[in-house]
Write an enzyme that holds these catalytic residues in place. Structure first.
Site, PDB file in Angstrom:
ATOM      1  N   HIS A  60     -11.834   6.617   4.842  1.00 21.68           N
ATOM      2  CA  HIS A  60     -11.223   7.786   5.486  1.00 21.68           C
ATOM      3  C   HIS A  60     -12.126   9.019   5.361  1.00 21.68           C
ATOM      4  O   HIS A  60     -12.976   9.077   4.475  1.00 21.68           O
ATOM      5  CB  HIS A  60      -9.893   8.131   4.791  1.00 21.68           C
ATOM      6  CG  HIS A  60      -8.801   7.141   5.018  1.00 21.68           C
ATOM      7  ND1 HIS A  60      -8.108   6.545   3.995  1.00 21.68           N
ATOM      8  CD2 HIS A  60      -8.254   6.658   6.170  1.00 21.68           C
ATOM      9  CE1 HIS A  60      -7.189   5.730   4.495  1.00 21.68           C
ATOM     10  NE2 HIS A  60      -7.255   5.777   5.806  1.00 21.68           N
ATOM     11  N   ARG A 101       0.733  -1.670   7.283  1.00 21.39           N
ATOM     12  CA  ARG A 101       1.244  -0.452   6.653  1.00 21.39           C
ATOM     13  C   ARG A 101       2.293   0.269   7.497  1.00 21.39           C
ATOM     14  O   ARG A 101       2.827   1.293   7.080  1.00 21.39           O
ATOM     15  CB  ARG A 101       0.064   0.496   6.325  1.00 21.39           C
ATOM     16  CG  ARG A 101      -0.933  -0.127   5.347  1.00 21.39           C
ATOM     17  CD  ARG A 101      -1.793   0.918   4.677  1.00 21.39           C
ATOM     18  NE  ARG A 101      -0.971   1.911   3.995  1.00 21.39           N
ATOM     19  CZ  ARG A 101      -1.442   3.036   3.463  1.00 21.39           C
ATOM     20  NH1 ARG A 101      -2.739   3.279   3.521  1.00 21.39           N
ATOM     21  NH2 ARG A 101      -0.648   3.899   2.880  1.00 21.39           N
ATOM     22  N   ASP A 118       0.805  -1.227   0.000  1.00 20.17           N
ATOM     23  CA  ASP A 118       0.000   0.000   0.000  1.00 20.17           C
ATOM     24  C   ASP A 118       0.838   1.278   0.000  1.00 20.17           C
ATOM     25  O   ASP A 118       0.307   2.366   0.213  1.00 20.17           O
ATOM     26  CB  ASP A 118      -0.918  -0.006   1.236  1.00 20.17           C
ATOM     27  CG  ASP A 118      -2.039  -1.019   1.101  1.00 20.17           C
ATOM     28  OD1 ASP A 118      -2.953  -0.771   0.300  1.00 20.17           O
ATOM     29  OD2 ASP A 118      -1.969  -2.074   1.760  1.00 20.17           O
ATOM     30  N   CYS A 126      -4.670  10.659  -1.690  1.00 19.83           N
ATOM     31  CA  CYS A 126      -3.809   9.716  -0.961  1.00 19.83           C
ATOM     32  C   CYS A 126      -2.546   9.360  -1.707  1.00 19.83           C
ATOM     33  O   CYS A 126      -1.644   8.755  -1.130  1.00 19.83           O
ATOM     34  CB  CYS A 126      -4.583   8.476  -0.565  1.00 19.83           C
ATOM     35  SG  CYS A 126      -5.239   7.567  -1.933  1.00 19.83           S
ATOM     36  N   GLU A 175      -0.048   9.439   1.458  1.00 14.92           N
ATOM     37  CA  GLU A 175      -0.685  10.462   2.301  1.00 14.92           C
ATOM     38  C   GLU A 175      -0.972   9.956   3.710  1.00 14.92           C
ATOM     39  O   GLU A 175      -0.972  10.722   4.674  1.00 14.92           O
ATOM     40  CB  GLU A 175      -2.001  10.900   1.653  1.00 14.92           C
ATOM     41  CG  GLU A 175      -2.847  11.789   2.536  1.00 14.92           C
ATOM     42  CD  GLU A 175      -4.132  12.237   1.879  1.00 14.92           C
ATOM     43  OE1 GLU A 175      -5.000  11.396   1.639  1.00 14.92           O
ATOM     44  OE2 GLU A 175      -4.253  13.435   1.594  1.00 14.92           O
ATOM     45  N   ASP A 176      -1.213   8.653   3.821  1.00 12.49           N
ATOM     46  CA  ASP A 176      -1.616   8.109   5.119  1.00 12.49           C
ATOM     47  C   ASP A 176      -0.491   8.068   6.141  1.00 12.49           C
ATOM     48  O   ASP A 176      -0.738   7.877   7.331  1.00 12.49           O
ATOM     49  CB  ASP A 176      -2.194   6.692   4.929  1.00 12.49           C
ATOM     50  CG  ASP A 176      -3.494   6.730   4.152  1.00 12.49           C
ATOM     51  OD1 ASP A 176      -4.269   7.675   4.371  1.00 12.49           O
ATOM     52  OD2 ASP A 176      -3.713   5.837   3.316  1.00 12.49           O
ATOM     53  N   ARG A 207      -9.405   3.488  11.205  1.00 10.86           N
ATOM     54  CA  ARG A 207      -7.939   3.553  11.168  1.00 10.86           C
ATOM     55  C   ARG A 207      -7.353   4.537  12.195  1.00 10.86           C
ATOM     56  O   ARG A 207      -6.149   4.559  12.416  1.00 10.86           O
ATOM     57  CB  ARG A 207      -7.477   3.978   9.772  1.00 10.86           C
ATOM     58  CG  ARG A 207      -7.880   3.018   8.653  1.00 10.86           C
ATOM     59  CD  ARG A 207      -6.994   1.796   8.641  1.00 10.86           C
ATOM     60  NE  ARG A 207      -7.379   0.855   7.594  1.00 10.86           N
ATOM     61  CZ  ARG A 207      -6.876   0.849   6.370  1.00 10.86           C
ATOM     62  NH1 ARG A 207      -5.964   1.740   6.023  1.00 10.86           N
ATOM     63  NH2 ARG A 207      -7.269  -0.054   5.480  1.00 10.86           N
TER      64      ARG A 207
END
Ligand code: CIR
Length: 267
Positions: free
Chosen positions: A168, A92, A67, A254, A72-73, A138
């Site tokens: 999200h 992740r 991923d 993202c 962005e995450d 998350r």
């Protein structure tokens, strides 16, 4: 940094192309992913950033980070500072050390979240001096508190927003221009009633996640009605086919981690 900051295109963006492992990414759609096409679509996205004047820096795709392209995450960045997240999905968490390294090398005041806090950058939407944070699966309360503590030192406040559905906050809510948000099905308008913003309801599934680069706005090719509405407002939509990134539950914001120009904020 303060609420007087001006909105502009990002000065800089970090990206990571989909690697060979991308087909094994976390996703709700069990259908096949065309990794080669995902890379081609990612290249077009990077070109669109460059064409808007954003300086793009590439991180290497990780072999064990399916991923990783959804960079962005892994952090929340603002003028002068950044919070490296602890992503909500355990698979992740190996994505963050390389991100931390580039943010520190860029001279930002970087803090890294620690367990048990979790937060995904896709849950954080900047609206003026506010950071809205989605209460997604998350992101937890300790993650919100870690963001509030670090961002608060830069004059930014943090407020949570419940999600009705979706991965999200920014799957359902993004900034189109200062004071104007696109709102999809995943967030109820009443949850935003306190904000001094205009809400534009969007019905297309991928329409609410746009990336505003100043007046130029990246829009999914799967949201043509939204693109038309954006154009009617006098902005410049740039439509991109990101079908293979949508298959991995990703969208336009993202795919990059963005740093604003000094004294400015960006989407
Ligand atoms: C994930 O489930 O974490 C990725 N497959 C998709 C992340 C998308 N990120 C984002 O919208 N900010």
């Amino acid at each position: 940094m303060s609420s007087d900051d001006v909105f502009s295109a990002p000065a800089h963006a970090w990206v990571r192309a989909p690697g060979d492992a991308y087909a094994a990414c976390l996703r709700s759609d069990p259908g096949p992913i065309d990794v080669a096409l995902a890379r081609t679509q990612h290249r077009a996205y990077v070109e669109a950033l460059g064409a808007a004047g954003v300086g793009v820096e590439h991180l290497a795709p990780g072999l064990d980070a399916p991923d990783g392209c959804f960079i962005e995450d892994t952090a929340v960045v603002w003028d002068g500072g950044a919070l490296v997240t602890r992503p909500g999905a355990p698979s992740r968490r190996g994505e963050t050390p390389s991100v931390r390294a580039v943010l520190e090398a860029a001279g930002l005041d970087v803090v890294a979240m620690e367990a048990p806090a979790t937060l995904d950058g896709g849950d954080v939407l900047r609206v003026g001096s506010r950071l809205l944070v989605g209460e997604s699966a998350r992101t937890n309360a300790a993650g919100v508190a870690a963001l509030a503590a670090h961002a608060g030192r830069f004059g930014l406040s943090v407020e949570t927003v419940p999600l009705r559905s979706g991965l999200h906050l920014k799957s359902a809510l993004t900034l189109l221009e200062p004071g104007v948000l696109l709102l999809g099905a995943g967030v109820e308008a009443e949850q935003l009633a306190r904000l001094p913003v205009e809400l534009i309801p969007v019905t297309e599934p991928y329409g609410a996640n746009v990336l505003a680069l100043g007046r130029r706005v990246l829009v999914s090719a799967q949201a043509p009605v939204t693109a038309e509405r954006i154009e009617r407002r006098g902005l410049e939509p740039v439509t991109l086919d990101v079908s293979e990134l949508h298959r991995g539950d990703g969208a336009l914001t993202c795919l990059s981690l963005r740093r604003p120009a000094p004294g400015a904020y960006c989407a």
